[in-house]
Write an enzyme that holds these catalytic residues in place. Structure first.
Site, PDB file in Angstrom:
ATOM      1  N   HIS A 119       0.841  -1.206   0.000  1.00 51.20           N
ATOM      2  CA  HIS A 119       0.000   0.000   0.000  1.00 51.20           C
ATOM      3  C   HIS A 119       0.875   1.256   0.000  1.00 51.20           C
ATOM      4  O   HIS A 119       0.646   2.186  -0.785  1.00 51.20           O
ATOM      5  CB  HIS A 119      -0.913  -0.031   1.228  1.00 51.20           C
ATOM      6  N   GLU A 120       1.884   1.274   0.865  1.00 52.74           N
ATOM      7  CA  GLU A 120       2.735   2.461   0.960  1.00 52.74           C
ATOM      8  C   GLU A 120       3.572   2.658  -0.297  1.00 52.74           C
ATOM      9  O   GLU A 120       3.747   3.790  -0.769  1.00 52.74           O
ATOM     10  CB  GLU A 120       3.637   2.365   2.192  1.00 52.74           C
ATOM     11  N   HIS A 123       1.603   4.352  -2.929  1.00 55.99           N
ATOM     12  CA  HIS A 123       1.586   5.809  -2.794  1.00 55.99           C
ATOM     13  C   HIS A 123       2.809   6.428  -3.459  1.00 55.99           C
ATOM     14  O   HIS A 123       2.721   7.461  -4.125  1.00 55.99           O
ATOM     15  CB  HIS A 123       1.569   6.189  -1.307  1.00 55.99           C
ATOM     16  N   GLU A 187      -6.273   7.045  -1.178  1.00 55.74           N
ATOM     17  CA  GLU A 187      -6.226   5.882  -0.302  1.00 55.74           C
ATOM     18  C   GLU A 187      -6.900   4.675  -0.964  1.00 55.74           C
ATOM     19  O   GLU A 187      -6.394   3.550  -0.895  1.00 55.74           O
ATOM     20  CB  GLU A 187      -6.899   6.182   1.036  1.00 55.74           C
TER      21      GLU A 187
END
Length: 264
Positions: A119-120, A123, A187
């Site tokens: 997930h990070e 980003h 997100e």
């Protein structure tokens, strides 16, 4: 952002002088946030850079995901807090960093931690940290401009003074709405991209459930600022009613439901 600030400066000061001042302020803010925001936030959270020998499992997970996503290996940091959380920062894939807390390393399984790191890294790959930084800077800069002109030339003209006062009141709301809209949409995208990157949407969904409970039971109090809450995978701070209304994170139930129904 610069164009909007110049327009506000021109209106509130009644001429080009205010537009020029606004341009200079915007330029300084953009420069500082673009080049130094990652260093500022890492220092704010007392993040410590690590190598493979310091935390082999975390480092190996990040390295494996970066290779899979064909990204440069980011710097890896650990934050000394029991709040279970993680965030990414940096102005692009070649200057990125990912940070995980002690709390998240203790709480999650390896599959769940992999989902969070994916997930990070999503980003980073999507340059979300830069987008969020600029969104937050826009709102703050508008508020600064309004205050400056309220206590300067705007006082000489009643209409301008009233306009500046209204901006002072509305600027924080505008800033929160801008940041909320940008952050929530990014997100959802990072959840989906991260789940596909690691191939484990169920593990990421499980991690989010644990992190929501963990962050609520052990909110971050010893460091940081609520202004950076949008950077974390879940809000690390104690949220009052107003904070919930303007939350930069989408509803957790919706995030989890989307992940649980994903097909890889």
């Amino acid at each position: 952002m610069t164009a909007m600030l110049m327009a506000a400066g021109y209106y509130l000061s009644g001429g080009m002088e205010g537009a020029v001042i606004a341009f200079v302020i915007a330029g300084i803010m953009n420069f500082v946030m673009f080049w130094f925001s990652d260093k500022i936030v890492l220092k704010m959270y007392k993040a410590q850079e690590i190598g493979r020998s310091d935390s082999p499992q975390l480092y190996d997970i990040v390295e494996r995901l970066a290779q899979k996503a064909r990204m440069p290996m980011p710097k890896v940091y650990i934050i000394p807090t029991n709040n279970p959380n993680a965030f990414a920062t940096g102005r692009g894939p070649s200057k990125a960093a990912v940070a995980a807390t002690y709390g998240i390393l203790r709480m999650l399984s390896m599959d769940e931690l992999e989902g969070v790191m994916a997930h990070e890294l999503s980003h980073v790959k999507n340059r979300d940290t830069l987008i969020s930084t600029l969104a937050a800077t826009l709102g703050g800069a508008i508020g600064f401009m309004a205050r400056m002109f309220l206590y300067s030339g705007g006082r000489d003209n009643r209409a301008k003074a009233i306009g500046a006062l209204i901006m002072v009141i509305l600027a924080p709301i505008a800033a929160a709405l801008i940041q909320m809209a940008v952050s929530r949409s990014r997100e959802y995208i990072a959840d989906e991209t991260g789940a596909r990157m690691c191939g484990k949407p169920q593990a990421l969904a499980s991690a989010l459930q644990k992190l929501q409970r963990g962050a609520a039971s052990s909110p971050m109090e010893e460091m940081g600022s609520a202004a950076t809450a949008h950077m974390f995978i879940v809000n690390p701070f104690k949220a009052d009613l107003l904070a919930k209304l303007f939350s930069t994170h989408p509803p957790m139930e919706e995030r989890i439901m989307r992940l649980q129904t994903m097909r890889i």
